[in-house]
Design a protein around this motif. Structure first.
Motif, mmCIF file in Angstrom:
data_model
loop_
_atom_site.group_PDB
_atom_site.id
_atom_site.type_symbol
_atom_site.label_atom_id
_atom_site.label_comp_id
_atom_site.label_asym_id
_atom_site.label_seq_id
_atom_site.Cartn_x
_atom_site.Cartn_y
_atom_site.Cartn_z
ATOM 1 N N GLU A 19 128.284 60.217 -23.907
ATOM 2 C CA GLU A 19 129.481 60.906 -23.453
ATOM 3 C C GLU A 19 129.003 62.221 -22.689
ATOM 4 O O GLU A 19 127.765 62.650 -22.667
ATOM 5 C CB GLU A 19 130.385 61.552 -24.541
ATOM 6 N N ASN A 21 131.682 64.942 -22.005
ATOM 7 C CA ASN A 21 132.885 65.789 -21.920
ATOM 8 C C ASN A 21 132.825 67.100 -22.626
ATOM 9 O O ASN A 21 133.916 67.772 -22.677
ATOM 10 C CB ASN A 21 134.086 65.004 -22.850
ATOM 11 N N HIS A 22 131.852 67.354 -23.295
ATOM 12 C CA HIS A 22 131.522 68.861 -23.679
ATOM 13 C C HIS A 22 130.393 69.174 -22.948
ATOM 14 O O HIS A 22 129.320 68.799 -22.938
ATOM 15 C CB HIS A 22 130.990 68.753 -25.337
ATOM 16 N N PHE A 30 125.124 63.302 -23.350
ATOM 17 C CA PHE A 30 124.436 63.578 -24.935
ATOM 18 C C PHE A 30 125.034 62.424 -25.586
ATOM 19 O O PHE A 30 125.761 61.434 -25.017
ATOM 20 C CB PHE A 30 125.218 64.874 -25.487
ATOM 21 N N ASN A 32 127.104 60.762 -28.695
ATOM 22 C CA ASN A 32 128.221 61.080 -29.660
ATOM 23 C C ASN A 32 127.783 59.999 -30.676
ATOM 24 O O ASN A 32 128.373 58.713 -30.383
ATOM 25 C CB ASN A 32 129.195 61.031 -29.167
ATOM 26 N N LEU A 33 127.143 60.272 -31.764
ATOM 27 C CA LEU A 33 126.966 59.272 -32.575
ATOM 28 C C LEU A 33 128.247 59.067 -33.547
ATOM 29 O O LEU A 33 128.928 59.664 -34.054
ATOM 30 C CB LEU A 33 125.765 59.845 -33.812
ATOM 31 N N ASN A 35 130.602 58.131 -36.684
ATOM 32 C CA ASN A 35 130.807 58.944 -37.791
ATOM 33 C C ASN A 35 130.737 57.920 -38.960
ATOM 34 O O ASN A 35 131.606 57.678 -39.927
ATOM 35 C CB ASN A 35 132.225 59.621 -38.028
ATOM 36 N N ARG A 67 125.615 68.059 -40.597
ATOM 37 C CA ARG A 67 125.613 66.537 -40.332
ATOM 38 C C ARG A 67 124.222 66.169 -40.470
ATOM 39 O O ARG A 67 123.329 66.112 -39.336
ATOM 40 C CB ARG A 67 125.934 66.332 -38.898
ATOM 41 N N TRP A 88 132.004 72.241 -30.158
ATOM 42 C CA TRP A 88 131.297 71.108 -29.379
ATOM 43 C C TRP A 88 130.326 71.612 -28.377
ATOM 44 O O TRP A 88 129.647 70.671 -27.725
ATOM 45 C CB TRP A 88 132.115 70.023 -29.179
ATOM 46 N N ASN A 119 126.663 65.657 -32.174
ATOM 47 C CA ASN A 119 126.246 65.387 -30.887
ATOM 48 C C ASN A 119 124.900 65.775 -30.360
ATOM 49 O O ASN A 119 124.342 66.902 -30.685
ATOM 50 C CB ASN A 119 127.347 65.930 -29.968
HETATM 51 C C1 GCU Z 1 135.417 65.179 -31.831
HETATM 52 C C2 GCU Z 1 134.313 65.523 -30.581
HETATM 53 C C3 GCU Z 1 133.239 64.547 -30.498
HETATM 54 C C4 GCU Z 1 132.482 64.434 -31.795
HETATM 55 C C5 GCU Z 1 133.463 64.246 -32.806
HETATM 56 C C6 GCU Z 1 132.871 64.074 -34.084
HETATM 57 O O1 GCU Z 1 135.791 63.859 -31.645
HETATM 58 O O2 GCU Z 1 135.053 65.430 -29.394
HETATM 59 O O3 GCU Z 1 132.166 64.976 -29.295
HETATM 60 O O4 GCU Z 1 131.390 63.590 -31.650
HETATM 61 O O5 GCU Z 1 134.484 64.971 -32.826
HETATM 62 O O6 GCU Z 1 133.326 64.311 -35.026
HETATM 63 O O7 GCU Z 1 131.694 63.345 -34.205
#
Ligand code: GCU
Length: 136
Positions: A19, A21-22, A30, A32-33, A35, A67, A88, A119
């Protein structure tokens, strides 16, 4: 030799998406793994010589909860904390010293909790003796 940067978006991603967006990442985005425990990024890195290097994982964690990820490299596994960075779009670097073999080495970062990983922006590899060859 100078430090080398390996972008997370160029790694092998398991349970995660690229993604952008941050803001504040390097490269094109980056990772975004997801959850979930077990989400991971793996890189193949090149070492000119056998010996110690400093790995630097650049990440953002906009939550207040750590994390943690297990980082495997050179046959050893180390679990590192990735505490909240405040937002983020706030990126910080966590480092660990590991010993590599000459040539190709696998480096894998795997989330250990159900929150998944932070992230992840990049993996830096610094072969200097001090392991502080970072301008970021
Ligand atoms: C939000 C955020 C993501 C992040 C996610 C998370 O959605 O926008 O970039 O990965 O939280 O909690 O992992």
């Amino acid at each position: 030799a100078a430090a080398t940067l390996y972008e997370a978006e160029n790694g092998t991603i398991s349970q995660g998406v690229v993604e952008s967006n941050h803001a504040g990442f390097t490269g094109s985005g980056f990772v975004n793994l997801d959850n979930v425990a077990g989400s991971s990024v793996e890189w193949t890195i090149q070492a000119a010589d056998p010996g110690p290097v400093t790995l630097a994982l650049r990440y953002a964690n906009g939550t207040a909860v750590d994390r943690p990820m297990t980082v495997t490299a050179g046959g050893t596994a180390t679990t590192l904390s990735f505490p909240g960075t405040g937002s983020w779009t706030t990126w910080r670097t966590v480092t660990v010293r590991v010993t590599l073999t000459a040539g190709a080495n696998a480096v894998k970062a795997t989330a250990t909790t159900a929150n998944g990983g932070p992230n992840l922006d990049s993996l830096g590899v610094d072969p200097s003796s001090t392991g502080t060859d970072w301008s970021r």
